[in-house]
Scaffold this active site. Structure first.
Site, PDB file in Angstrom:
ATOM      1  CE  LYS A 202     -37.555  28.819  39.605  1.00 57.04           C
ATOM      2  NZ  LYS A 202     -38.566  27.837  39.983  1.00 57.04           N
ATOM      3  NE  ARG A 212     -44.045  32.522  38.847  1.00 59.66           N
ATOM      4  CZ  ARG A 212     -43.333  33.525  39.348  1.00 59.66           C
ATOM      5  NH1 ARG A 212     -43.866  34.743  39.461  1.00 59.66           N
ATOM      6  NH2 ARG A 212     -42.091  33.324  39.730  1.00 59.66           N
ATOM      7  CE  LYS A 224     -43.108  31.469  42.999  1.00 55.28           C
ATOM      8  NZ  LYS A 224     -43.110  30.165  42.284  1.00 55.28           N
ATOM      9  CD  GLU A 240     -27.921  29.086  45.677  1.00 51.07           C
ATOM     10  OE1 GLU A 240     -27.925  27.887  45.979  1.00 51.07           O
ATOM     11  OE2 GLU A 240     -28.696  29.928  46.200  1.00 51.07           O
ATOM     12  CE  LYS A 255     -37.425  27.870  35.899  1.00 50.29           C
ATOM     13  NZ  LYS A 255     -38.275  27.133  36.783  1.00 50.29           N
ATOM     14  CB  SER A 281     -43.106  29.398  30.138  1.00 53.20           C
ATOM     15  OG  SER A 281     -42.971  30.294  31.237  1.00 53.20           O
ATOM     16  CE1 TYR A 320     -42.784  24.133  29.064  1.00 48.55           C
ATOM     17  CE2 TYR A 320     -41.342  26.055  28.889  1.00 48.55           C
ATOM     18  CZ  TYR A 320     -42.075  25.178  29.659  1.00 48.55           C
ATOM     19  OH  TYR A 320     -42.115  25.326  31.019  1.00 48.55           O
TER      20      TYR A 320
END
Ligand code: PBG
Length: 334
Positions: A202, A212, A224, A240, A255, A281, A320
């Site tokens: 991610k 957000r 982040k 990972e 992602k 998003s 979505y």
């Protein structure tokens, strides 16, 4: 005749002659049962609160959420992911509301599984929706994100979610070691059958903006980048992946998707686990906003984007677009 083409026995256009032939020659297909539909929920009743930066999406109270799941189910969508929009006064430094008995998110999950026992339901495990700091981990006095202090919180949140009936625990926080800690906590509490869909690679991305907004979960300070991955890296995604596999992940995810198609491909080539990609998003909003501005056709844009993610190697796509895609698929195939 000097206007004749040179002799050319191989003609790629022959396989593009009509829709039936293109159907035979098509290399990539995407079935609605490969999609997971992310939805935003809020406490209360009768609430359908549109998310300005996420056209067509809204924060839904339980009744409206069940109706949206039913509509999508009838179109062929079988998998759903829930995110909670939590009231500000319930947020604190340790995300303690995430496992509270009166947590509306857990109640909604229970009721979704009761109404739709055949669906699969994925959770979000991260502190940010419940954190007064807007971070996915515990923020120390010096402003650092404390990995070790975060892990037991994620474990506790996961057990509460498994108890509520979620089929998939979805850690999206990017703390080191979280898959192992969550797996152990689930097993210790008897939830051997609850799966982990790990956000394996991610990235620290600009494309989470509308999400957000939806949860009002932007970091109150800093960014982040000390836990989410550097967009420049791909070898690190394989590292990972190795850890998440070793620690017990059942599905691994990349992602965002669109700016990371090469990462999806690399992960697919290095694992026997199902690979998911999150069409996030901002990626969805770009297509919708572009279409609203008259720059492109929304349906064709959706098909191209989802097709590209599938072609890159994703077996599963969180998007979505899920009900839009399923409606298109149904119109094509009945
Ligand atoms: C946070 C989380 C984010 C998304 C899913 N879980 C945002 C973030 O990391 O800040 C983004 C999803 C999207 O943009 O659609 N734990």
């Amino acid at each position: 005749m000097e206007d004749m083409l040179p002799f050319q026995p191989s003609r790629p256009r022959r396989n593009r002659r009509n829709a039936a032939i293109r159907g035979l020659a098509r290399e990539t297909r995407l079935h609605p049962e490969q999609l997971i539909y992310p939805l935003f929920c809020v406490d209360g009743a009768g609430i359908e609160d549109p998310i300005g930066t996420l056209p067509g999406m809204a924060r839904l109270s339980e009744d409206k959420l069940l109706a949206e799941i039913e509509r999508s189910w009838n179109l062929g969508i079988r998998n759903f992911c829930l995110f909670p929009a939590v009231e500000e006064h319930l947020k604190d430094k340790t995300a303690s509301h995430s496992w509270a008995d009166d947590n509306f998110y857990l109640r909604i999950a229970r009721n979704v599984k009761e109404r739709f026992p055949e669906c699969s339901l994925m959770s979000d495990v991260a502190m940010d929706p419940y954190s007064s700091d807007g971070h996915d981990g515990v923020v120390t006095e010096e402003g650092r994100i404390d990995n070790e202090a975060t892990l037991p919180i994620l474990a506790r949140m996961s057990v509460a979610q498994a108890q509520a009936g979620f089929d998939w625990i979805g850690p999206s926080d990017m703390m080191d070691g979280r898959i192992g800690v969550i797996r152990e906590a689930l097993d210790e509490n008897g939830y051997h059958e609850t799966g982990i869909l790990a956000y394996t690679a991610k990235y620290a991305s600009a494309f989470y903006g509308p999400f957000r907004d939806a949860l009002d979960s932007a970091p109150k300070s800093g960014d982040k980048k000390t836990y989410q991955m550097d967009p420049a890296n791909v070898a690190e995604a394989l590292r990972e992946l190795e850890f998440d596999e070793m620690e017990g992940a059942d599905i691994v995810m990349v992602k965002p998707a669109l700016a990371y198609l090469d990462v999806i491909r690399a992960v697919k080539e290095h694992t026997a686990l199902p690979v998911a990609a999150y069409n996030v998003s901002g990626e969805y909003a770009l297509v919708k906003a572009g279409a609203a501005a008259g720059f492109l056709d929304a349906e064709a844009g959706m098909l191209e984007v989802l097709g590209a993610i599938r072609r890159a190697g994703a077996d599963i796509i969180l998007t979505y677009f899920a009900p839009d895609y399923a409606a298109w698929y149904k119109a094509q195939h009945g």
